[in-house]
Structures are given as C-alpha cells and as structure tokens.
Design an enzyme around this catalytic site. Structure first.
Site, PDB file in Angstrom:
ATOM      1  N   ARG A 173     -82.149  38.444   6.118  1.00  0.00           N
ATOM      2  CA  ARG A 173     -82.549  37.310   6.951  1.00  0.00           C
ATOM      3  C   ARG A 173     -84.023  36.959   6.717  1.00  0.00           C
ATOM      4  O   ARG A 173     -84.400  35.785   6.673  1.00  0.00           O
ATOM      5  CB  ARG A 173     -82.335  37.627   8.435  1.00  0.00           C
ATOM      6  CG  ARG A 173     -80.887  37.704   8.859  1.00  0.00           C
ATOM      7  CD  ARG A 173     -80.762  37.725  10.375  1.00  0.00           C
ATOM      8  NE  ARG A 173     -81.085  36.428  10.963  1.00  0.00           N
ATOM      9  CZ  ARG A 173     -81.289  36.240  12.263  1.00  0.00           C
ATOM     10  NH1 ARG A 173     -81.230  37.261  13.100  1.00  0.00           N
ATOM     11  NH2 ARG A 173     -81.582  35.039  12.737  1.00  0.00           N
ATOM     12  N   ASN A 231     -85.409  31.288  18.103  1.00  0.00           N
ATOM     13  CA  ASN A 231     -85.324  31.591  16.680  1.00  0.00           C
ATOM     14  C   ASN A 231     -86.328  32.667  16.287  1.00  0.00           C
ATOM     15  O   ASN A 231     -87.417  32.752  16.848  1.00  0.00           O
ATOM     16  CB  ASN A 231     -85.559  30.328  15.852  1.00  0.00           C
ATOM     17  CG  ASN A 231     -84.525  29.254  16.147  1.00  0.00           C
ATOM     18  OD1 ASN A 231     -83.417  29.559  16.575  1.00  0.00           O
ATOM     19  ND2 ASN A 231     -84.885  28.009  15.928  1.00  0.00           N
ATOM     20  N   ASP A 254     -87.289  32.948  13.017  1.00  0.00           N
ATOM     21  CA  ASP A 254     -87.976  32.481  11.811  1.00  0.00           C
ATOM     22  C   ASP A 254     -89.360  31.946  12.178  1.00  0.00           C
ATOM     23  O   ASP A 254     -89.729  31.892  13.352  1.00  0.00           O
ATOM     24  CB  ASP A 254     -87.149  31.404  11.092  1.00  0.00           C
ATOM     25  CG  ASP A 254     -86.879  30.183  11.975  1.00  0.00           C
ATOM     26  OD1 ASP A 254     -87.855  29.505  12.366  1.00  0.00           O
ATOM     27  OD2 ASP A 254     -85.698  29.903  12.267  1.00  0.00           O
ATOM     28  N   HIS A 277     -87.219  35.891  21.388  1.00  0.00           N
ATOM     29  CA  HIS A 277     -86.292  36.864  20.793  1.00  0.00           C
ATOM     30  C   HIS A 277     -86.917  37.626  19.635  1.00  0.00           C
ATOM     31  O   HIS A 277     -86.197  38.237  18.838  1.00  0.00           O
ATOM     32  CB  HIS A 277     -85.004  36.164  20.348  1.00  0.00           C
ATOM     33  CG  HIS A 277     -84.157  35.718  21.493  1.00  0.00           C
ATOM     34  ND1 HIS A 277     -83.136  34.793  21.354  1.00  0.00           N
ATOM     35  CD2 HIS A 277     -84.176  36.050  22.812  1.00  0.00           C
ATOM     36  CE1 HIS A 277     -82.569  34.584  22.530  1.00  0.00           C
ATOM     37  NE2 HIS A 277     -83.182  35.327  23.431  1.00  0.00           N
ATOM     38  N   THR A 285     -79.595  24.329  20.913  1.00  0.00           N
ATOM     39  CA  THR A 285     -79.206  25.554  21.607  1.00  0.00           C
ATOM     40  C   THR A 285     -77.738  25.476  22.037  1.00  0.00           C
ATOM     41  O   THR A 285     -77.229  24.392  22.345  1.00  0.00           O
ATOM     42  CB  THR A 285     -80.076  25.789  22.848  1.00  0.00           C
ATOM     43  OG1 THR A 285     -79.885  24.715  23.771  1.00  0.00           O
ATOM     44  CG2 THR A 285     -81.550  25.876  22.473  1.00  0.00           C
TER      45      THR A 285
END
Length: 232
Positions: free
Chosen positions: A58, A91, A93, A108, A175
């Site tokens: 990822r 996210n 990223d 998160h 979302t």
C-alpha cells in the site's frame, strides 16, 4: 462579516481517482485479503509478516500516486478561505499534502509513519518496512505501521469533535458512512446547526442526513463546491 468555519471529512472515494483502491474494489489489494487478517491487532499478532508486507504494498502504491483535482481544490480552499478549514481524512495516503494541503488530520494514521507499540514513538517509515524493526527511541523490535486498525481508537478525536462543535459547514467527500466514529460526524454537525453536504460517487449509508448531496466524481464535484464556497 464573519467567515464560516468549515470541517471537511474525506474518505477513500477521493483517492480512488488517483488509483488507490477502496475496500469494495474488485481485484485491488483489499480484495486479496480479509480485513481481519491485515487490519486488526489480532491479525498482526498472528502473522506480522503478512501485515507488514500488505502495508509495504500500500505504501509503495501511495508513494507513486498523484493528487487529483479534488485534492487540489481542497488545498485551494484551505489557502484562500478566510475562516477556519479543518481537513480530516480517513485516508492513510499523503495525497492531500502532495496537493498542498496544510494541517491535515489523519484520524486513521498514515502509511508514511511507523509506530513503536512499546513506547509510542513515531517516525518516518521506510518505503519497505521489515518485521521486528527496532524503535529509534527505545531500541525494542516493536515497530508496526502507524495505522488505526479495526478495534483501535482513531487519532485526534478531541480536536475533531471540538471543530465539529463550532462548524458552520460540514462536508463529507468520498466516504461510505459505514465506519464509526466518522459516520457520526454529520449528526454532530447537524446538532450545532451546520450546513451539511455530501459529495460521493454513490450515496453513503448516511446520505439522508445531509441537506445537500452532489453525486459524481470528486475531481468534478469538489472543485465546483469549493468555487461555490469561495464565491459565496
């Protein structure tokens, strides 16, 4: 004239157009694994190699990804809006930051970060983590991805809830409305009288709680909404 205070929540849908898959995408990284195996503390305890390899994949994917027009529009809103703009993302990223976003709240966690499960120290994760990497602070071999797994408490909740309590506008972008506590943010915003808007390719589980819904790709709906806010 007072300028509205804005809280924005983004989810996987805004990054999907940059090539980062969601839970529901067929053939993507998530489709190859059960959530219980790669996104829970129990899964990490059972098979740390599987989990570390999954997040290495990822991380590599996210490292190559390029922000899209949705990310760029939110960075522009943060730069140009004269009121408060808190950008909260589910996210992991760094596409908001790559687009020029400032002070992004990652509830998160982040792929770019490593966490010591022994002492709680955080540091920049290497592109390829190894199982049992030593913490640079306590030297214990207890490094893990700095990701909030299912069953763990999301980060920065006090700050997010304080912002929602003062919000004039709440926007949810990309979302699903399936994961709490984020799925409950719209109710918190409505409670204080904030205007609410959802921008999503498909309606979320909480779409009925939003007074304004703008279906479509984030790369199209978000820039238009940002224009509306800045010109409002």
């Amino acid at each position: 004239m007072t300028h509205p205070s804005i809280v924005i929540l983004t989810g996987a849908g805004i990054s999907a157009e940059s090539g980062l898959g969601t839970f529901r995408d067929e053939g993507g990284l998530w489709a190859q694994h059960r959530i219980e195996d790669v996104a829970t503390p129990e899964g990490f305890a059972r098979n740390p190699t599987l989990v570390v390899d999954f997040y290495n994949a990822r991380r590599a994917q996210a490292h190559e990804a390029v922000p899209n027009a949705g990310h760029a529009a939110l960075a522009r809103l943060q730069a140009e809006h004269k009121g408060e703009v808190l950008l909260v993302t589910q996210n992991v990223d760094s596409l908001h930051e790559k687009a020029g976003g400032s002070d992004v709240v990652h509830m998160h966690g982040e792929l770019a970060s490593a966490l010591c499960s022994n002492c709680g120290h955080r540091w920049t994760a290497p592109l390829h983590m190894e199982v049992g990497e030593a913490c640079p602070t306590c030297a214990q071999p207890t490094a893990r991805p700095d990701i909030v797994w299912f069953g763990e408490i999301p980060y920065h909740m006090e700050r997010i809830e304080a912002a929602l309590a003062q919000a004039d506008i709440f926007a949810a972008i990309g979302t699903s409305g399936n994961v709490y506590p984020a799925a409950g943010f719209v109710q918190m915003a409505r409670y204080v009288g904030a205007r609410t808007v959802e921008m999503n390719l498909d309606p979320s589980q909480t779409v009925d709680l939003f007074e304004d819904t703008r279906p479509g790709k984030a790369s199209e709906t978000v820039p238009q909404w940002v224009d509306d806010v800045l010109n409002g």
